[in-house]
Design a protein around this motif. Sequence first.
Motif, PDB file in Angstrom:
ATOM      1  N   LEU A 123       0.827  -1.216   0.000  1.00 23.81           N
ATOM      2  CA  LEU A 123       0.000   0.000   0.000  1.00 23.81           C
ATOM      3  C   LEU A 123       0.858   1.262   0.000  1.00 23.81           C
ATOM      4  O   LEU A 123       0.333   2.370  -0.093  1.00 23.81           O
ATOM      5  CB  LEU A 123      -0.923   0.004   1.230  1.00 23.81           C
ATOM      6  N   ALA A 124       2.170   1.109   0.055  1.00 25.09           N
ATOM      7  CA  ALA A 124       3.066   2.279   0.055  1.00 25.09           C
ATOM      8  C   ALA A 124       2.852   3.150  -1.186  1.00 25.09           C
ATOM      9  O   ALA A 124       3.119   4.349  -1.171  1.00 25.09           O
ATOM     10  CB  ALA A 124       4.514   1.816   0.133  1.00 25.09           C
ATOM     11  N   TYR A 125       2.314   2.562  -2.242  1.00 25.60           N
ATOM     12  CA  TYR A 125       2.015   3.366  -3.444  1.00 25.60           C
ATOM     13  C   TYR A 125       1.033   4.488  -3.120  1.00 25.60           C
ATOM     14  O   TYR A 125       0.884   5.448  -3.876  1.00 25.60           O
ATOM     15  CB  TYR A 125       1.409   2.492  -4.534  1.00 25.60           C
ATOM     16  N   LEU A 126       0.325   4.360  -1.982  1.00 25.84           N
ATOM     17  CA  LEU A 126      -0.653   5.399  -1.619  1.00 25.84           C
ATOM     18  C   LEU A 126       0.021   6.621  -1.008  1.00 25.84           C
ATOM     19  O   LEU A 126      -0.592   7.691  -0.895  1.00 25.84           O
ATOM     20  CB  LEU A 126      -1.668   4.830  -0.613  1.00 25.84           C
ATOM     21  N   ASP A 127       1.286   6.461  -0.591  1.00 27.24           N
ATOM     22  CA  ASP A 127       1.913   7.485   0.260  1.00 27.24           C
ATOM     23  C   ASP A 127       1.806   8.903  -0.283  1.00 27.24           C
ATOM     24  O   ASP A 127       1.654   9.846   0.471  1.00 27.24           O
ATOM     25  CB  ASP A 127       3.402   7.143   0.483  1.00 27.24           C
ATOM     26  N   TYR A 128       1.903   9.090  -1.592  1.00 28.77           N
ATOM     27  CA  TYR A 128       1.949  10.458  -2.126  1.00 28.77           C
ATOM     28  C   TYR A 128       0.776  10.776  -3.049  1.00 28.77           C
ATOM     29  O   TYR A 128       0.817  11.728  -3.818  1.00 28.77           O
ATOM     30  CB  TYR A 128       3.286  10.686  -2.868  1.00 28.77           C
ATOM     31  N   VAL A 129      -0.286   9.962  -2.990  1.00 28.06           N
ATOM     32  CA  VAL A 129      -1.416  10.213  -3.913  1.00 28.06           C
ATOM     33  C   VAL A 129      -2.776  10.280  -3.219  1.00 28.06           C
ATOM     34  O   VAL A 129      -3.812  10.381  -3.879  1.00 28.06           O
ATOM     35  CB  VAL A 129      -1.477   9.132  -5.027  1.00 28.06           C
ATOM     36  N   MET A 130      -2.788  10.294  -1.902  1.00 27.65           N
ATOM     37  CA  MET A 130      -4.081  10.266  -1.196  1.00 27.65           C
ATOM     38  C   MET A 130      -4.933  11.485  -1.527  1.00 27.65           C
ATOM     39  O   MET A 130      -6.154  11.440  -1.430  1.00 27.65           O
ATOM     40  CB  MET A 130      -3.867  10.192   0.323  1.00 27.65           C
ATOM     41  N   ALA A 154      -6.134 -10.574   2.531  1.00 23.94           N
ATOM     42  CA  ALA A 154      -6.738  -9.297   2.080  1.00 23.94           C
ATOM     43  C   ALA A 154      -7.423  -8.580   3.239  1.00 23.94           C
ATOM     44  O   ALA A 154      -7.547  -7.348   3.227  1.00 23.94           O
ATOM     45  CB  ALA A 154      -7.734  -9.558   0.954  1.00 23.94           C
ATOM     46  N   LEU A 155      -7.832  -9.342   4.263  1.00 21.32           N
ATOM     47  CA  LEU A 155      -8.537  -8.708   5.395  1.00 21.32           C
ATOM     48  C   LEU A 155      -7.616  -7.734   6.137  1.00 21.32           C
ATOM     49  O   LEU A 155      -8.006  -6.590   6.416  1.00 21.32           O
ATOM     50  CB  LEU A 155      -9.072  -9.772   6.344  1.00 21.32           C
ATOM     51  N   ASP A 156      -6.404  -8.150   6.431  1.00 24.69           N
ATOM     52  CA  ASP A 156      -5.472  -7.232   7.106  1.00 24.69           C
ATOM     53  C   ASP A 156      -5.141  -6.041   6.217  1.00 24.69           C
ATOM     54  O   ASP A 156      -5.007  -4.907   6.686  1.00 24.69           O
ATOM     55  CB  ASP A 156      -4.176  -7.963   7.491  1.00 24.69           C
ATOM     56  N   LYS A 157      -5.028  -6.302   4.922  1.00 24.40           N
ATOM     57  CA  LYS A 157      -4.716  -5.212   3.987  1.00 24.40           C
ATOM     58  C   LYS A 157      -5.870  -4.211   3.940  1.00 24.40           C
ATOM     59  O   LYS A 157      -5.655  -2.993   3.896  1.00 24.40           O
ATOM     60  CB  LYS A 157      -4.456  -5.785   2.599  1.00 24.40           C
ATOM     61  N   ARG A 159      -7.872  -3.590   6.449  1.00 21.74           N
ATOM     62  CA  ARG A 159      -7.795  -2.834   7.700  1.00 21.74           C
ATOM     63  C   ARG A 159      -6.751  -1.718   7.599  1.00 21.74           C
ATOM     64  O   ARG A 159      -6.976  -0.585   8.014  1.00 21.74           O
ATOM     65  CB  ARG A 159      -7.460  -3.784   8.860  1.00 21.74           C
ATOM     66  N   ASP A 160      -5.610  -2.068   6.985  1.00 23.69           N
ATOM     67  CA  ASP A 160      -4.536  -1.078   6.803  1.00 23.69           C
ATOM     68  C   ASP A 160      -5.029   0.048   5.891  1.00 23.69           C
ATOM     69  O   ASP A 160      -4.873   1.232   6.203  1.00 23.69           O
ATOM     70  CB  ASP A 160      -3.315  -1.803   6.189  1.00 23.69           C
ATOM     71  N   ALA A 161      -5.670  -0.330   4.805  1.00 22.55           N
ATOM     72  CA  ALA A 161      -6.157   0.699   3.850  1.00 22.55           C
ATOM     73  C   ALA A 161      -7.221   1.566   4.503  1.00 22.55           C
ATOM     74  O   ALA A 161      -7.234   2.798   4.343  1.00 22.55           O
ATOM     75  CB  ALA A 161      -6.706   0.010   2.602  1.00 22.55           C
ATOM     76  N   ARG A 162      -8.103   0.964   5.271  1.00 29.62           N
ATOM     77  CA  ARG A 162      -9.153   1.722   5.963  1.00 29.62           C
ATOM     78  C   ARG A 162      -8.522   2.746   6.926  1.00 29.62           C
ATOM     79  O   ARG A 162      -8.946   3.904   6.991  1.00 29.62           O
ATOM     80  CB  ARG A 162     -10.075   0.747   6.706  1.00 29.62           C
ATOM     81  N   ALA A 163      -7.466   2.337   7.633  1.00 31.49           N
ATOM     82  CA  ALA A 163      -6.791   3.255   8.566  1.00 31.49           C
ATOM     83  C   ALA A 163      -6.173   4.424   7.798  1.00 31.49           C
ATOM     84  O   ALA A 163      -6.274   5.593   8.212  1.00 31.49           O
ATOM     85  CB  ALA A 163      -5.722   2.502   9.353  1.00 31.49           C
ATOM     86  N   ARG A 164      -5.565   4.137   6.655  1.00 35.46           N
ATOM     87  CA  ARG A 164      -4.970   5.193   5.837  1.00 35.46           C
ATOM     88  C   ARG A 164      -6.030   6.160   5.337  1.00 35.46           C
ATOM     89  O   ARG A 164      -5.851   7.383   5.340  1.00 35.46           O
ATOM     90  CB  ARG A 164      -4.210   4.599   4.648  1.00 35.46           C
ATOM     91  N   ILE A 165      -7.155   5.609   4.875  1.00 33.91           N
ATOM     92  CA  ILE A 165      -8.232   6.459   4.340  1.00 33.91           C
ATOM     93  C   ILE A 165      -8.811   7.330   5.468  1.00 33.91           C
ATOM     94  O   ILE A 165      -8.975   8.544   5.309  1.00 33.91           O
ATOM     95  CB  ILE A 165      -9.329   5.585   3.702  1.00 33.91           C
ATOM     96  N   ALA A 191     -13.830  -5.545   8.093  1.00 41.23           N
ATOM     97  CA  ALA A 191     -12.413  -5.168   7.916  1.00 41.23           C
ATOM     98  C   ALA A 191     -12.288  -3.774   7.313  1.00 41.23           C
ATOM     99  O   ALA A 191     -11.180  -3.223   7.237  1.00 41.23           O
ATOM    100  CB  ALA A 191     -11.705  -6.197   7.030  1.00 41.23           C
ATOM    101  N   GLY A 192     -13.413  -3.212   6.867  1.00 39.18           N
ATOM    102  CA  GLY A 192     -13.368  -1.811   6.428  1.00 39.18           C
ATOM    103  C   GLY A 192     -13.794  -1.544   4.998  1.00 39.18           C
ATOM    104  O   GLY A 192     -13.886  -0.382   4.586  1.00 39.18           O
ATOM    105  N   ALA A 193     -14.086  -2.569   4.206  1.00 41.49           N
ATOM    106  CA  ALA A 193     -14.505  -2.314   2.815  1.00 41.49           C
ATOM    107  C   ALA A 193     -15.891  -1.687   2.794  1.00 41.49           C
ATOM    108  O   ALA A 193     -16.736  -1.975   3.658  1.00 41.49           O
ATOM    109  CB  ALA A 193     -14.513  -3.618   2.031  1.00 41.49           C
ATOM    110  N   ASP A 194     -16.144  -0.821   1.802  1.00 37.08           N
ATOM    111  CA  ASP A 194     -17.490  -0.246   1.662  1.00 37.08           C
ATOM    112  C   ASP A 194     -18.057  -0.469   0.257  1.00 37.08           C
ATOM    113  O   ASP A 194     -19.218  -0.145  -0.011  1.00 37.08           O
ATOM    114  CB  ASP A 194     -17.495   1.249   1.988  1.00 37.08           C
TER     115      ASP A 194
END
Length: 221
Positions: A123-130, A154-157, A159-165, A191-194
């Motif tokens: 998910l580091a690709y998100l670092d500069y494009v949020m 994918a569930l942990d991922k 959760r990580d993405a949800r925290a970033r968002i 896990a955070g998907a919508d």
Amino acid sequence: MTDCRIAPSILSADFARLGAEVENVLASGADMIHFDVMDNHFVPNLTFGAPVCKALRNYGVTATIDVHLMVDPVDRLIGDFLDAGADIITFHPEASAHIDRSLSLIKEGGAKAGLVFNPATPLAYLDYVMDKIDMVLIMSVNPGFGGQSFIPTALDKLRDARARIDASGRDIWLEVDGGVKVDNIKEIAAAGADTFVAGSAIFNHRRDDDPNGYDSVVRDL
Ligand code: DX5
Ligand code: ZN
């Protein structure tokens, strides 16, 4: 939890009756259509291009079309799908030489933009494009085919993405794609998907006693 959305993947639909299939699944309660574009280069399968998206618009589909580009290179096809009526365009960061520019191409064309993360893509690709994205798509299968089994990591991922968002404070949708079924969607939502892509779970469960063919399974999801 923000509103949830069901996005049937037409990869599992009957291509010989695609317009009617899309009309029926939307009438059954689906929120948008997930349009899987595969080039037999980035993924080992070949599906359909922008003309099919345009054909659905000409058929009268007005619902959101969520285009998932599994193609490399990606930039040239972004313009084609913008012209064909795509509302959301997502691509895999591995398929763009200049991710920020590819995202800008989508946004400048008036569509929502997102990045797609394969099971092993960080998910580091998100670092500069949020500040540029409208959706994060987490793949819970390796891309290329419908009907595969959900990959539990994918569930942990998610959760990580949800925290970033949530930390970004922006209205970014979190979509999950691959192996989503009636019996795992609750855990995936927790896990955070919508936004939930479901192909075989829907199109392989058409019922003749449903008014629109898919009412029961869309309601169950
Ligand atoms: C796979 C596609 C998915 C797939 C989902 O590469 O991106 O959208 O069609 O199909 P199911 O829900 O059957 O796993
Ligand atoms: Zn997809």
